[in-house]
Write a protein that holds these residues in place. Structure first.
Motif, PDB file in Angstrom:
ATOM      1  N   VAL A 126      -3.235   8.626   6.459  1.00  0.00           N
ATOM      2  CA  VAL A 126      -2.048   8.678   7.308  1.00  0.00           C
ATOM      3  C   VAL A 126      -1.279   9.955   6.974  1.00  0.00           C
ATOM      4  O   VAL A 126      -1.088  10.284   5.801  1.00  0.00           O
ATOM      5  CB  VAL A 126      -1.157   7.437   7.061  1.00  0.00           C
ATOM      6  N   TYR A 127      -0.863  10.677   7.996  1.00  0.00           N
ATOM      7  CA  TYR A 127      -0.015  11.847   7.777  1.00  0.00           C
ATOM      8  C   TYR A 127       1.423  11.490   8.118  1.00  0.00           C
ATOM      9  O   TYR A 127       1.708  11.024   9.212  1.00  0.00           O
ATOM     10  CB  TYR A 127      -0.508  13.041   8.598  1.00  0.00           C
ATOM     11  N   ASN A 128       2.282  11.703   7.149  1.00  0.00           N
ATOM     12  CA  ASN A 128       3.673  11.267   7.232  1.00  0.00           C
ATOM     13  C   ASN A 128       4.584  12.482   7.458  1.00  0.00           C
ATOM     14  O   ASN A 128       4.723  13.321   6.571  1.00  0.00           O
ATOM     15  CB  ASN A 128       4.004  10.549   5.920  1.00  0.00           C
ATOM     16  N   PHE A 129       5.195  12.536   8.647  1.00  0.00           N
ATOM     17  CA  PHE A 129       6.033  13.686   9.016  1.00  0.00           C
ATOM     18  C   PHE A 129       7.515  13.436   8.786  1.00  0.00           C
ATOM     19  O   PHE A 129       8.360  14.094   9.372  1.00  0.00           O
ATOM     20  CB  PHE A 129       5.756  14.070  10.476  1.00  0.00           C
ATOM     21  N   SER A 130       7.826  12.474   7.925  1.00  0.00           N
ATOM     22  CA  SER A 130       9.223  12.101   7.670  1.00  0.00           C
ATOM     23  C   SER A 130      10.040  13.282   7.136  1.00  0.00           C
ATOM     24  O   SER A 130       9.561  14.076   6.335  1.00  0.00           O
ATOM     25  CB  SER A 130       9.256  10.953   6.669  1.00  0.00           C
ATOM     26  N   LYS A 132       1.403   6.922  16.080  1.00  0.00           N
ATOM     27  CA  LYS A 132       1.285   5.989  14.956  1.00  0.00           C
ATOM     28  C   LYS A 132      -0.107   5.354  14.945  1.00  0.00           C
ATOM     29  O   LYS A 132      -0.724   5.225  13.874  1.00  0.00           O
ATOM     30  CB  LYS A 132       2.376   4.923  15.072  1.00  0.00           C
ATOM     31  N   ALA A 133      -0.584   4.981  16.114  1.00  0.00           N
ATOM     32  CA  ALA A 133      -1.931   4.389  16.200  1.00  0.00           C
ATOM     33  C   ALA A 133      -2.988   5.397  15.757  1.00  0.00           C
ATOM     34  O   ALA A 133      -4.091   5.030  15.359  1.00  0.00           O
ATOM     35  CB  ALA A 133      -2.195   3.921  17.625  1.00  0.00           C
ATOM     36  N   ASN A 134      -2.638   6.682  15.823  1.00  0.00           N
ATOM     37  CA  ASN A 134      -3.544   7.743  15.368  1.00  0.00           C
ATOM     38  C   ASN A 134      -3.213   8.217  13.943  1.00  0.00           C
ATOM     39  O   ASN A 134      -3.565   9.330  13.556  1.00  0.00           O
ATOM     40  CB  ASN A 134      -3.483   8.930  16.329  1.00  0.00           C
ATOM     41  N   ASN A 135      -2.501   7.362  13.207  1.00  0.00           N
ATOM     42  CA  ASN A 135      -2.176   7.655  11.800  1.00  0.00           C
ATOM     43  C   ASN A 135      -1.235   8.846  11.604  1.00  0.00           C
ATOM     44  O   ASN A 135      -1.287   9.536  10.588  1.00  0.00           O
ATOM     45  CB  ASN A 135      -3.448   7.880  10.974  1.00  0.00           C
ATOM     46  N   SER A 184      -3.937  18.211  17.580  1.00  0.00           N
ATOM     47  CA  SER A 184      -5.035  17.655  18.372  1.00  0.00           C
ATOM     48  C   SER A 184      -4.573  16.396  19.119  1.00  0.00           C
ATOM     49  O   SER A 184      -4.903  16.205  20.298  1.00  0.00           O
ATOM     50  CB  SER A 184      -6.215  17.419  17.417  1.00  0.00           C
ATOM     51  N   PHE A 185      -3.761  15.576  18.478  1.00  0.00           N
ATOM     52  CA  PHE A 185      -3.200  14.411  19.168  1.00  0.00           C
ATOM     53  C   PHE A 185      -2.296  14.852  20.317  1.00  0.00           C
ATOM     54  O   PHE A 185      -2.347  14.309  21.427  1.00  0.00           O
ATOM     55  CB  PHE A 185      -2.416  13.521  18.188  1.00  0.00           C
ATOM     56  N   MET A 186      -1.446  15.846  20.077  1.00  0.00           N
ATOM     57  CA  MET A 186      -0.514  16.309  21.116  1.00  0.00           C
ATOM     58  C   MET A 186      -1.272  16.856  22.336  1.00  0.00           C
ATOM     59  O   MET A 186      -0.871  16.643  23.475  1.00  0.00           O
ATOM     60  CB  MET A 186       0.426  17.381  20.536  1.00  0.00           C
ATOM     61  N   GLU A 187      -2.368  17.549  22.066  1.00  0.00           N
ATOM     62  CA  GLU A 187      -3.205  18.061  23.160  1.00  0.00           C
ATOM     63  C   GLU A 187      -3.742  16.919  24.021  1.00  0.00           C
ATOM     64  O   GLU A 187      -3.676  16.960  25.254  1.00  0.00           O
ATOM     65  CB  GLU A 187      -4.411  18.812  22.575  1.00  0.00           C
TER      66      GLU A 187
END
Ligand SMILES: *Cc1c(COP(=O)(O)O)cnc(C)c1O
Length: 361
Positions: A4-8, A317-320, A351-354
């Motif tokens: 999981v990548y956490n952008f907090s 979130k579903a994409n970690n 990649s998710f944003m794309e």
């Protein structure tokens, strides 16, 4: 558990290697049969940890000998109060450059302890982008200090070129950019920040202050917030947050092991340029800060159609990819790319944003 990548924005992601190391020695530090948080802050074992952390921070930031490094209570907001108590006077004044939310909060708090001369250091340019203007500010020659926030965590604005303040000491809040890039400490009277962005758990505050500026705190100053008293007691007038200090020391050692601040700066440039580059290439996403003032640590961005915000956050979130919701002051999204965020995390986000853009165009 998949990665999981956490952008907090803070408290925030910490280096995995350090998390594991701390876990490993949590119950039994150094074979003494007790954990670090169970031993006296005045014990030989703990003092070695505390001193090494301070020395490593000095080394990483290249802090000159005539500066004190203090580990304090109260977070960044605590300093908003204890800065005017220590460096200011009730009768005199201090200059505050406001470039976003945090520098504004600092100015608001200081009003209780000194006269505040507040001025905007930013403006919206003809293209609708926020830009900095730090030249020809109405600074006062007799101000006790000039305060600025080096990185506005909420607005995503970073000052790379600090203003000239002549003989008046410049004080910078570096809560969210400490150790992210090289800084010339000698240009500042004081640098400070809470630990919970680039350094470790919340609950400890770093104050780096030039020696000649301390020793005449206002009489109302609590002893635990008096920089001179704190310096004279090696930051242990009372019990510090021993866990946070220990953890910070681990992060300093980790940072040294991967090449120090210079190497980190190069990585942070690469990470932030990747995300900004993608945002700028898209007309589905936008960022409203001029290129010269863009933060490398906190990147606010907006979807053209804000009705998709909730869906974006849920699918991310579903994409970690977690904690991308923007600060309530701005709305939209915010990706915080602190030191512990690997390049892979930013690649995964882009990649998710794309994909999200293609699905909703
Ligand atoms: C997070 C933050 C603060 C507040 O820190 P606390 O430790 O929560 O008081 C102050 N300034 C900046 C720039 C921050 O990012």
């Amino acid at each position: 558990m998949s990665k999981v990548y956490n952008f907090s924005a803070g408290p925030s992601m910490l280096p995995e290697a350090v998390m594991k190391d701390v876990q490993k020695e949590f119950l039994d530090f150094n074979g003494i049969g007790a954990g670090v948080i169970e031993i006296s802050h005045r014990s030989k074992d703990y003092l070695a940890i505390a001193e090494k952390a301070a020395a490593d921070l000095r080394d990483l930031m290249n802090i000159p000998d005539n500066y004190k490094v203090l580990f304090m209570h109260g977070g960044g907001r605590g300093v908003f109060a204890n800065l005017p108590m220590n460096l200011g006077t009730a009768e005199g004044s201090a200059d505050y450059i406001v470039t976003g939310a945090w520098s504004g909060y600092a100015a608001e708090e200081a009003v209780k302890y000194t006269h505040v001369n507040s001025m905007r250091g930013d403006f919206v340019n003809a293209d609708g982008k926020v830009e900095l203007k730090l030249k020809d500010l109405p600074l006062k020659k007799d101000a006790a200090y000039v305060h600025m926030c080096m990185n506005e965590t909420i607005h995503g604005i970073e000052i790379f070129d600090a203003p000239e303040t002549g003989d008046v000491p410049l004080v910078a809040d570096i809560s969210s950019c400490i150790l992210s890039r090289r800084m010339d400490v000698s240009r500042y009277g004081m640098l400070y920040g809470g630990a919970q962005k680039n350094i470790g758990p919340s609950g400890i505050t770093i104050v780096i202050v030039r020696e000649d500026l301390i020793g005449h705190a206002q009489s109302i100053t609590p002893a635990i917030w008096d920089y001179k008293v704190t310096a004279d007691h090696d930051s242990m007038l009372n019990t510090p947050n021993t866990f946070a200090w220990y953890f910070a020391g681990k992060v300093f050692a980790w940072l040294k092991s991967i090449g120090g601040v210079e190497a980190m700066e190069a990585m942070n440039k690469e990470k932030s340029e990747l995300l900004y580059g993608f945002i700028d290439s898209s007309d589905f996403y936008s960022n409203n800060v001029a290129v010269s003032a863009r933060s490398r640590m906190n990147i606010p961005f907006f979807l053209k159609d804000s009705s998709l915000d909730q869906q974006f956050i849920a699918e991310a979130k579903a994409n970690n990819l977690i904690s991308l919701k923007g600060h309530r002051v701005l709305g939209g999204m915010r990706a915080s790319l602190y030191n512990a965020m690997p390049l892979e995390g930013v690649k995964a986000l882009v990649s998710f944003m794309e994909k999200f853009e293609k699905a909703h165009k």
